[in-house]
Design a protein around this motif. Structure first.
Motif: not given
Length: 337
Positions: A247-253, A279-285, A287-297
């Protein structure tokens, strides 16, 4: 710090006048506003300094009829992307509702001279309050050396309990992301951290490390990145090939997007073979493939609260903005050996 000598390479400002005259910035402002609450000798000293420096009051200062400018200054890092840009938009909208204007100074470099010059530019506009959206520690170290600053709100991690700080709990968001991966059975989790000296990057890294420690999971050395998808791609290719993490946890999307690209290039499936969180939950997140699990601010809410703190002050009802995990398809159960 700027000095009368440094003014020769740029237009002199009110702080230069105050320094040369041996008075405070507020005293110079009173002279410009024709205040009667000044000794004649003090006024003459300030006027002489203006003449020596060839200082010409800016249009905003000349137009002032009272001691209030109804202007909020924003000091922002030049590397403004989705989050800071949205926060500035929200500050402008909230300020307009309160009858304030907003002037923004972007930092070209993160060094003492650039920070001081940018602050001087805002003070020359007679701003009544200052919002700092520049998440490098060096910015705050420089601000701490400056005198006569207006009331200030800083957007930072708040780990030091600064009452001027309004913040999203970056460490809590990182812990939530790491906990989600651990709950899915991942024992070996890599972290692509943000750059050195970035307060948010350090808080996210600390949250990741604390969650691993509390769960007694193996700690793999975090990799310092630069926020870009390009870095995520090249680092991701090396780390995925090393096959020491599931698994990879990245500090931003953006870096997470690079890791997704690297996985595709190496024919590694997400989330069947590896999981990726940003991390951030940018609007494009989504629509990534696969759609990105992320932290929303909630950057917009952060901007609104900045203005409220400047206009009304911090009170017992002021709470910090909490992030939350948005689970999409880029995270899944750890693969079986």
């Amino acid at each position: 710090m700027s000095s009368p000598e440094s003014a020769r390479t740029r237009a002199p400002n009110m702080r230069d006048v105050a320094r040369l005259a041996g008075v405070s910035y507020q005293t110079v402002s009173r002279v410009l506003n024709n205040s009667e609450a000044l000794r004649p000798e003090t006024r003459d000293r300030v006027l002489a300094a203006m003449e020596q420096l060839h200082y010409r009051p800016n249009r905003a200062a000349r137009a002032l009829k009272t001691s209030r400018s109804r202007t909020i200054g924003v000091l922002a890092s030049v590397r403004t992307n989705y989050g800071p840009a949205l926060t500035i938009q929200a500050i402008e909208a909230a300020a307009a509702v309160e009858g304030f204007y907003v002037n923004t100074a972007h930092l070209s470099e993160i060094d003492e001279e650039s920070v001081t010059t940018a602050v001087d530019r805002l003070i020359d506009q007679d701003v009544e309050g200052l919002v700092v959206i520049a998440p490098q520690q060096r910015v705050f170290e420089t601000l701490a050396t400056l005198a006569d600053l207006p009331p200030m709100v800083t957007l930072r991690s708040g780990l030091d309990g600064d009452p001027q700080a309004l913040w999203v709990d970056q460490a809590a968001g990182a812990r939530a992301a790491t906990a989600h991966l651990a709950d899915l059975g991942h024992q070996y989790i890599r972290h692509l951290a943000g750059p050195q000296d970035w307060i948010e990057a350090d808080a996210r890294m600390q949250g990741y490390l604390l969650e691993l420690s509390d769960r007694e999971l193996p700690t793999l050395p975090p990799i310092r990145g630069d926020w870009t998808a390009e870095f995520g791609y090249f680092a991701g290719r090396q780390l995925i090939a090393a096959n020491d993490a599931t698994a990879f946890f990245c500090s931003n999307d953006e870096m997470a997007l690079g890791v997704l690209h690297a996985a595709h290039a190496l024919s590694v499936r997400v989330p069947e073979d590896i999981s990726v969180i940003g991390f951030d939950d940018i609007p494009a997140a989504e629509h990534f493939w696969p759609p990105l699990t992320t932290v929303h601010q909630d950057f917009a809410e952060l901007g609104r609260r900045c203005v409220q703190m400047l206009v009304k002050g911090r009170d017992d009802d002021t709470v910090d903005v909490q992030p939350h995990l948005v689970v999409r398809r880029s995270s899944g159960p750890a693969r079986r050996a």
